[in-house]
Design an enzyme around this catalytic site. Structure first.
Site, mmCIF file in Angstrom:
data_model
loop_
_atom_site.group_PDB
_atom_site.id
_atom_site.type_symbol
_atom_site.label_atom_id
_atom_site.label_comp_id
_atom_site.label_asym_id
_atom_site.label_seq_id
_atom_site.Cartn_x
_atom_site.Cartn_y
_atom_site.Cartn_z
ATOM 1 N N ARG A 179 0.825 -1.221 0.000
ATOM 2 C CA ARG A 179 0.000 0.000 0.000
ATOM 3 C C ARG A 179 0.857 1.268 0.000
ATOM 4 O O ARG A 179 0.331 2.382 -0.038
ATOM 5 C CB ARG A 179 -0.905 0.026 1.238
ATOM 6 C CG ARG A 179 -2.208 -0.738 1.101
ATOM 7 C CD ARG A 179 -3.175 -0.120 0.090
ATOM 8 N NE ARG A 179 -3.562 1.254 0.388
ATOM 9 C CZ ARG A 179 -4.468 1.620 1.265
ATOM 10 N NH1 ARG A 179 -5.111 0.716 1.941
ATOM 11 N NH2 ARG A 179 -4.755 2.894 1.461
ATOM 12 N N LYS A 180 2.166 1.103 0.074
ATOM 13 C CA LYS A 180 3.028 2.275 0.136
ATOM 14 C C LYS A 180 3.451 2.692 -1.282
ATOM 15 O O LYS A 180 3.135 2.023 -2.260
ATOM 16 C CB LYS A 180 4.246 1.981 1.033
ATOM 17 C CG LYS A 180 3.839 1.493 2.428
ATOM 18 C CD LYS A 180 2.954 2.512 3.155
ATOM 19 C CE LYS A 180 2.626 2.127 4.581
ATOM 20 N NZ LYS A 180 1.543 1.126 4.742
#
Ligand SMILES: Cc1ncc(COP(=O)(O)O)c(C=O)c1O
Length: 403
Positions: A179-180
């Site tokens: 998700r980064k």
């Protein structure tokens, strides 16, 4: 379905992972060292130490600063639960302080007010990639003789006062979760300008062992290692690092693309009836790891209703940032009152954002938001009309002699 996020990989990442597997050196080795150098160079830090994820990075950073049982560490509740958990792993107590509801970042005045003789550090989170006001936190820390540790899980590529996050404090922790902004599947990194800290972190991440595998393998003489302190297995693999090296080559483009998409959302929301774009204070350049819009007070529907209506139109969203103090896992901590955090968390919504998002996909999201605003507005006037009619009927039924 338009997803909330998507990692950006090309054939280069797959090829790099394959080469690591075929090369036979699969855990912490030469590729980890090269990935560390790439992150240190990019952030403008003297050293970078790779670990298994950001939670373990935070744990080691806290241990490095001597945080342990009986200590308190101030942090926001409004953060992913890993922030508070990393403090609890050391035996210390997280003390939750309020955020600025516009930025979702810890409020330096609230942090100052929470300091007690037991406070050892402030764990400052750059929430969803928006840098916190580091100068003010450094002032608080210097005045009270406490440490600042940065939870920069989401903030690689963000800038504070013209310098990239990763270069300002003694210990800055990053995440490479999918998700980064860039990912190695799972992964973390600690940047520091202090050689002694880097040395200590390298010990701590591999069982306290005083010699690295690369040094041992390169040696022409037999090396008998020793274990110098209680350490952990928080190593990153060379397969992950191989992917990370390729991701670093894309990072500038990814951040630029995220900023471009975010600017478009912000333009599209300029005239929205009740959805507000994110607030970006002077002196910071976020990487827009997420794009958080906020429902204005008096919006005609709740945040969760908005998420549901978007989902029904094939658009994934996520609630804004969670509140650790509301989770059962934190029920054993002292109760706290955080009305600003609660309000900000309940009103924020993360919109889809990923570098490969097409213009057409983004238009679908903004069109859906406009459409929902129109329907909600007509729903509101219809319900106002119904409300007016029913109170007129009720009033009529109360007229004496008519019942
Ligand atoms: C603010 C914050 N801190 C820490 C973490 C933990 O990162 P990781 O999943 O790499 O352990 C996250 C992950 O979402 C995060 O958002």
């Amino acid at each position: 379905m338009i997803p909330i996020a998507k990692p950006f990989f090309g054939p280069e990442e797959a090829e790099a992972a394959r080469a690591a597997v075929e090369g036979g050196w699969v855990t912490q080795g030469p590729r980890v060292a090269a990935f560390e150098q790439a992150v240190a160079d990019y952030c403008g830090a003297a050293h970078a130490v790779a670990v298994s994820n950001c939670t373990t990075a935070l744990h080691l950073a806290l241990l490095l600063h001597g945080v342990g049982p009986g200590d308190e560490v101030i942090c926001p509740s409004m953060s992913f639960i890993a922030t508070a958990n990393s403090i609890r792993y050391t035996g210390a107590t997280p003390i939750f302080a309020e955020v600025d509801p516009r930025t979702y970042n810890l409020d330096p005045d609230a942090a100052r007010a929470a300091i007690t003789p037991r406070t050892k550090a402030i764990l400052v989170v750059h929430q969803i990639g928006l840098p916190a006001d580091l100068d003010r936190f450094q002032d608080v820390a210097a005045t009270h003789g406490i440490k600042i540790i940065e939870d920069a899980a989401c903030a690689i590529g963000s800038e504070y006062r013209g310098r990239r996050i990763g270069s300002h404090a003694e210990t800055v922790c990053f995440s490479f979760h999918p998700r980064k902004v860039i990912t190695t599947g799972e992964g973390g990194m600690i940047t520091t300008n202090r050689a002694d800290f880097a040395h200590r972190l390298r010990l701590l991440r591999q069982h306290g062992m005083n010699v690295s595998d690369t040094a041992r393998h390169a040696s022409q003489k037999v090396v008998i290692e020793s274990y110098e302190c209680l350490g952990y297995n928080y190593r990153m693999t060379d397969i992950q690092a191989a992917i990370g090296i390729e991701q670093m080559k894309r990072l500038e483009w990814i951040v630029a693309r995220r900023r471009e998409l975010a600017a478009r959302y912000t333009r599209a929301l300029a005239n929205h009836a009740w959805l507000r774009p994110p607030y970006v204070p002077e002196g910071v350049e976020p990487n827009f790891q997420s794009y958080a819009a906020q429902l204005a007070p008096g919006a005609p529907l709740s945040r969760d209703d908005l998420m549901q209506r978007l989902l029904e139109r094939g658009i994934a969203t996520r609630r804004g940032i969670m509140l650790a103090h509301r989770e059962p896992a934190c029920a054993d901590l002292a109760p706290c009152s955080l009305p600003l955090s609660e309000q900000a968390s309940g009103r924020s919504i993360l919109l889809p954002l990923y570098p490969q998002m097409t213009d057409d996909e983004q238009r679908q999201v903004t069109a859906a938001l406009d459409d929902i605003a129109r329907t909600a507005a007509s729903g509101t006037s219809a319900s106002k009309l119904l409300g007016a009619l029913s109170s007129a009927t009720a009033a009529a039924s109360c007229v004496p002699g008519r019942a």
